[in-house]
Design a protein around this motif. Sequence first.
Motif, PDB file in Angstrom:
ATOM      1  N   ARG A 120      64.978  57.102  73.028  1.00 37.94           N
ATOM      2  CA  ARG A 120      64.349  58.260  73.657  1.00 37.94           C
ATOM      3  C   ARG A 120      62.857  58.005  73.821  1.00 37.94           C
ATOM      4  NH1 ARG A 120      66.266  63.162  74.585  1.00 37.94           N
ATOM      5  NH2 ARG A 120      68.071  62.802  73.215  1.00 37.94           N
ATOM      6  N   LEU A 121      62.383  58.175  75.062  1.00 35.89           N
ATOM      7  CA  LEU A 121      60.969  58.041  75.388  1.00 35.89           C
ATOM      8  C   LEU A 121      60.537  59.242  76.210  1.00 35.89           C
ATOM      9  CD1 LEU A 121      60.827  54.268  76.413  1.00 35.89           C
ATOM     10  CD2 LEU A 121      59.748  55.274  74.400  1.00 35.89           C
ATOM     11  N   ALA A 122      59.437  59.879  75.816  1.00 33.40           N
ATOM     12  CA  ALA A 122      58.898  61.039  76.534  1.00 33.40           C
ATOM     13  C   ALA A 122      59.971  62.106  76.733  1.00 33.40           C
ATOM     14  CB  ALA A 122      58.302  60.623  77.876  1.00 33.40           C
ATOM     15  N   GLY A 123      60.815  62.275  75.727  1.00 32.21           N
ATOM     16  CA  GLY A 123      61.839  63.308  75.782  1.00 32.21           C
ATOM     17  C   GLY A 123      63.046  62.949  76.621  1.00 32.21           C
ATOM     18  N   ARG A 124      63.121  61.706  77.129  1.00 32.11           N
ATOM     19  CA  ARG A 124      64.231  61.304  77.994  1.00 32.11           C
ATOM     20  C   ARG A 124      64.990  60.155  77.346  1.00 32.11           C
ATOM     21  NH1 ARG A 124      63.701  59.645  84.435  1.00 32.11           N
ATOM     22  NH2 ARG A 124      65.914  59.240  84.789  1.00 32.11           N
ATOM     23  N   LEU A 125      66.325  60.242  77.386  1.00 31.96           N
ATOM     24  CA  LEU A 125      67.168  59.231  76.752  1.00 31.96           C
ATOM     25  C   LEU A 125      67.427  58.088  77.733  1.00 31.96           C
ATOM     26  CD1 LEU A 125      68.523  58.964  73.959  1.00 31.96           C
ATOM     27  CD2 LEU A 125      70.645  59.721  75.043  1.00 31.96           C
ATOM     28  N   HIS A 126      67.224  56.857  77.238  1.00 26.84           N
ATOM     29  CA  HIS A 126      67.466  55.659  78.050  1.00 26.84           C
ATOM     30  C   HIS A 126      68.528  54.800  77.372  1.00 26.84           C
ATOM     31  CE1 HIS A 126      63.885  56.466  80.504  1.00 26.84           C
ATOM     32  NE2 HIS A 126      63.316  56.834  79.383  1.00 26.84           N
ATOM     33  N   HIS A 127      69.416  54.230  78.193  1.00 25.69           N
ATOM     34  CA  HIS A 127      70.484  53.355  77.692  1.00 25.69           C
ATOM     35  C   HIS A 127      70.101  51.902  77.960  1.00 25.69           C
ATOM     36  CE1 HIS A 127      72.523  57.218  78.049  1.00 25.69           C
ATOM     37  NE2 HIS A 127      73.449  56.763  77.219  1.00 25.69           N
ATOM     38  N   ILE A 128      70.209  51.087  76.921  1.00 30.33           N
ATOM     39  CA  ILE A 128      69.852  49.673  77.013  1.00 30.33           C
ATOM     40  C   ILE A 128      71.114  48.851  76.796  1.00 30.33           C
ATOM     41  CG2 ILE A 128      68.448  47.818  76.032  1.00 30.33           C
ATOM     42  CD1 ILE A 128      66.515  50.000  75.037  1.00 30.33           C
ATOM     43  N   GLY A 129      71.525  48.099  77.795  1.00 26.47           N
ATOM     44  CA  GLY A 129      72.722  47.276  77.694  1.00 26.47           C
ATOM     45  C   GLY A 129      72.469  45.986  76.934  1.00 26.47           C
ATOM     46  N   ILE A 130      73.334  45.701  75.959  1.00 27.89           N
ATOM     47  CA  ILE A 130      73.245  44.455  75.196  1.00 27.89           C
ATOM     48  C   ILE A 130      74.442  43.561  75.513  1.00 27.89           C
ATOM     49  CG2 ILE A 130      72.962  43.420  72.907  1.00 27.89           C
ATOM     50  CD1 ILE A 130      70.718  45.317  73.695  1.00 27.89           C
ATOM     51  N   GLY A 131      75.613  44.158  75.661  1.00 31.44           N
ATOM     52  CA  GLY A 131      76.827  43.394  75.946  1.00 31.44           C
ATOM     53  C   GLY A 131      77.975  43.856  75.080  1.00 31.44           C
ATOM     54  N   ARG A 132      79.173  43.971  75.683  1.00 32.92           N
ATOM     55  CA  ARG A 132      80.331  44.451  74.935  1.00 32.92           C
ATOM     56  C   ARG A 132      80.712  43.511  73.793  1.00 32.92           C
ATOM     57  NH1 ARG A 132      83.307  48.575  77.460  1.00 32.92           N
ATOM     58  NH2 ARG A 132      82.578  49.089  79.560  1.00 32.92           N
ATOM     59  N   THR A 133      80.358  42.245  73.911  1.00 29.61           N
ATOM     60  CA  THR A 133      80.701  41.298  72.846  1.00 29.61           C
ATOM     61  C   THR A 133      79.950  41.612  71.552  1.00 29.61           C
ATOM     62  OG1 THR A 133      78.988  39.777  73.619  1.00 29.61           O
ATOM     63  CG2 THR A 133      81.222  39.448  74.463  1.00 29.61           C
ATOM     64  N   GLN A 134      78.882  42.419  71.682  1.00 32.29           N
ATOM     65  CA  GLN A 134      78.085  42.778  70.497  1.00 32.29           C
ATOM     66  C   GLN A 134      78.462  44.164  69.936  1.00 32.29           C
ATOM     67  OE1 GLN A 134      76.056  40.752  69.084  1.00 32.29           O
ATOM     68  NE2 GLN A 134      75.779  39.166  70.634  1.00 32.29           N
ATOM     69  N   THR A 135      79.536  44.761  70.450  1.00 38.60           N
ATOM     70  CA  THR A 135      79.941  46.093  70.000  1.00 38.60           C
ATOM     71  C   THR A 135      80.065  46.152  68.476  1.00 38.60           C
ATOM     72  OG1 THR A 135      81.113  46.596  72.048  1.00 38.60           O
ATOM     73  CG2 THR A 135      81.777  47.810  70.089  1.00 38.60           C
ATOM     74  N   GLY A 136      79.478  47.185  67.879  1.00 40.91           N
ATOM     75  CA  GLY A 136      79.543  47.360  66.436  1.00 40.91           C
ATOM     76  C   GLY A 136      78.446  46.662  65.673  1.00 40.91           C
ATOM     77  N   THR A 137      77.625  45.849  66.345  1.00 45.28           N
ATOM     78  CA  THR A 137      76.544  45.131  65.671  1.00 45.28           C
ATOM     79  C   THR A 137      75.420  46.090  65.298  1.00 45.28           C
ATOM     80  OG1 THR A 137      77.049  43.111  66.926  1.00 45.28           O
ATOM     81  CG2 THR A 137      74.874  43.248  65.872  1.00 45.28           C
ATOM     82  N   HIS A 138      74.958  46.011  64.078  1.00 42.88           N
ATOM     83  CA  HIS A 138      73.809  46.805  63.643  1.00 42.88           C
ATOM     84  C   HIS A 138      72.528  46.092  64.096  1.00 42.88           C
ATOM     85  CE1 HIS A 138      75.919  49.761  61.089  1.00 42.88           C
ATOM     86  NE2 HIS A 138      76.803  48.780  60.937  1.00 42.88           N
ATOM     87  N   VAL A 139      71.628  46.852  64.706  1.00 45.31           N
ATOM     88  CA  VAL A 139      70.437  46.239  65.297  1.00 45.31           C
ATOM     89  C   VAL A 139      69.187  47.006  64.872  1.00 45.31           C
ATOM     90  CG1 VAL A 139      71.669  45.315  67.300  1.00 45.31           C
ATOM     91  CG2 VAL A 139      70.673  47.625  67.396  1.00 45.31           C
ATOM     92  N   LEU A 140      68.048  46.338  65.019  1.00 46.98           N
ATOM     93  CA  LEU A 140      66.731  46.946  64.894  1.00 46.98           C
ATOM     94  C   LEU A 140      66.091  46.968  66.271  1.00 46.98           C
ATOM     95  CD1 LEU A 140      65.309  45.119  61.728  1.00 46.98           C
ATOM     96  CD2 LEU A 140      66.336  47.385  61.829  1.00 46.98           C
ATOM     97  N   LEU A 141      65.479  48.084  66.621  1.00 43.37           N
ATOM     98  CA  LEU A 141      64.735  48.188  67.870  1.00 43.37           C
ATOM     99  C   LEU A 141      63.249  48.241  67.516  1.00 43.37           C
ATOM    100  CD1 LEU A 141      67.636  49.407  68.601  1.00 43.37           C
ATOM    101  CD2 LEU A 141      66.454  50.528  70.492  1.00 43.37           C
ATOM    102  N   LEU A 142      62.503  47.221  67.911  1.00 41.74           N
ATOM    103  CA  LEU A 142      61.061  47.176  67.697  1.00 41.74           C
ATOM    104  C   LEU A 142      60.406  47.687  68.979  1.00 41.74           C
ATOM    105  CD1 LEU A 142      60.791  43.658  66.003  1.00 41.74           C
ATOM    106  CD2 LEU A 142      61.373  45.863  64.984  1.00 41.74           C
ATOM    107  N   VAL A 143      59.752  48.841  68.896  1.00 34.17           N
ATOM    108  CA  VAL A 143      59.271  49.531  70.090  1.00 34.17           C
ATOM    109  C   VAL A 143      57.749  49.649  70.041  1.00 34.17           C
ATOM    110  CG1 VAL A 143      59.481  51.608  71.513  1.00 34.17           C
ATOM    111  CG2 VAL A 143      61.404  50.878  70.059  1.00 34.17           C
TER     112      VAL A 143
END
Length: 330
Positions: A266-289
């Motif tokens: 979420r940026l400026a009150g708006r939700l954005h979707h970031i594609g990583i790939g279906r092969t990574q489904t279920g992977t726990h990630v860190l987002l450095l923003v």
Amino acid sequence: MVLRLRKQLADSGLDAGADTIGWHLTHRHQRTLSRATIHRILTRAGAVVPEPAKRPKASYLRFAAEQPNETWQSDFTHYRLGTGADTEIITWLDDHSRLALHVSAHPRITGPIVLATFRQACHQHGYPASTLTDNGTVYTTRFAGGGGGRNRLEHELRRLHITQKNSRPNHPTTCGKVERFQQTLKKWLAAQPLQPATIVELQALIDLFVDAYNQHRPHRSLPQRATPATAYAARPKATPGTDRSADTHDRVRTDKIDKTGCVTLRLAGRLHHIGIGRTQTGTHVLLLVQDLDVRVIDAATGELLRELTIDPSRDYQPTGRPPGPAPKKH
């Protein structure tokens, strides 16, 4: 005449103190009486009620901006229509002159409404050097916890290099000017013979009050009991001056890639979707923003899965090439 003015002002829901009565005597009736004389008349007629338990004014630490547009205060308050429906009224007020820059009624105050009303006030009066509000989430998300990004108003203020100030929790007097304005407005609305049944009717009454408040009502806290419009026009206007380009917003988010291969941000009150790939489904990630720049890292291995700059105009971010060297062509 003093007692008649006292009754007329009080019945209209307006301030009816000695200072205000004196202003009306001078400007409307060409009569001059000292404040002490007016107060004695009111006391003798039993029109003044002693309040010994009231906190003395001298005990408050007062401050006011030196220039118009140096600081704008904002707040919103609840109001119930004649039908019983609930509404909310938002105000933007100039700290120096007490000019009501924008006052409007809405079913409920939201982040987009706060931003829209701020832009309307700016369009009419120019940009302020700073804003002062409480720490409600429609004004700021810095105190909300959870590592969320800036909301829409915060992004707008940073873009325009406008300093954002927020009162500390449980210190309502910091924004006392706008809160006092709201009390005065609601007192005036309560004194009207017909209570508004719709937001349109409420807004019409608000517009009448704002015109009287800005243009025709002397303000006791202003020099020479000037009207807010007079005080606002008397000095040069302040403008934004602090360069906030280096004021980046850095945060770390934890997430898990969903079954579509995406994480959300979420940026400026708006939700954005970031594609990583279906092969990574279920992977726990860190987002450095850092503002719009995002790096998505596998929380377990430290592998960089994606790096991108968010396009604020798009919900679903374009699929980018995975980090690393480009695949060789055969």
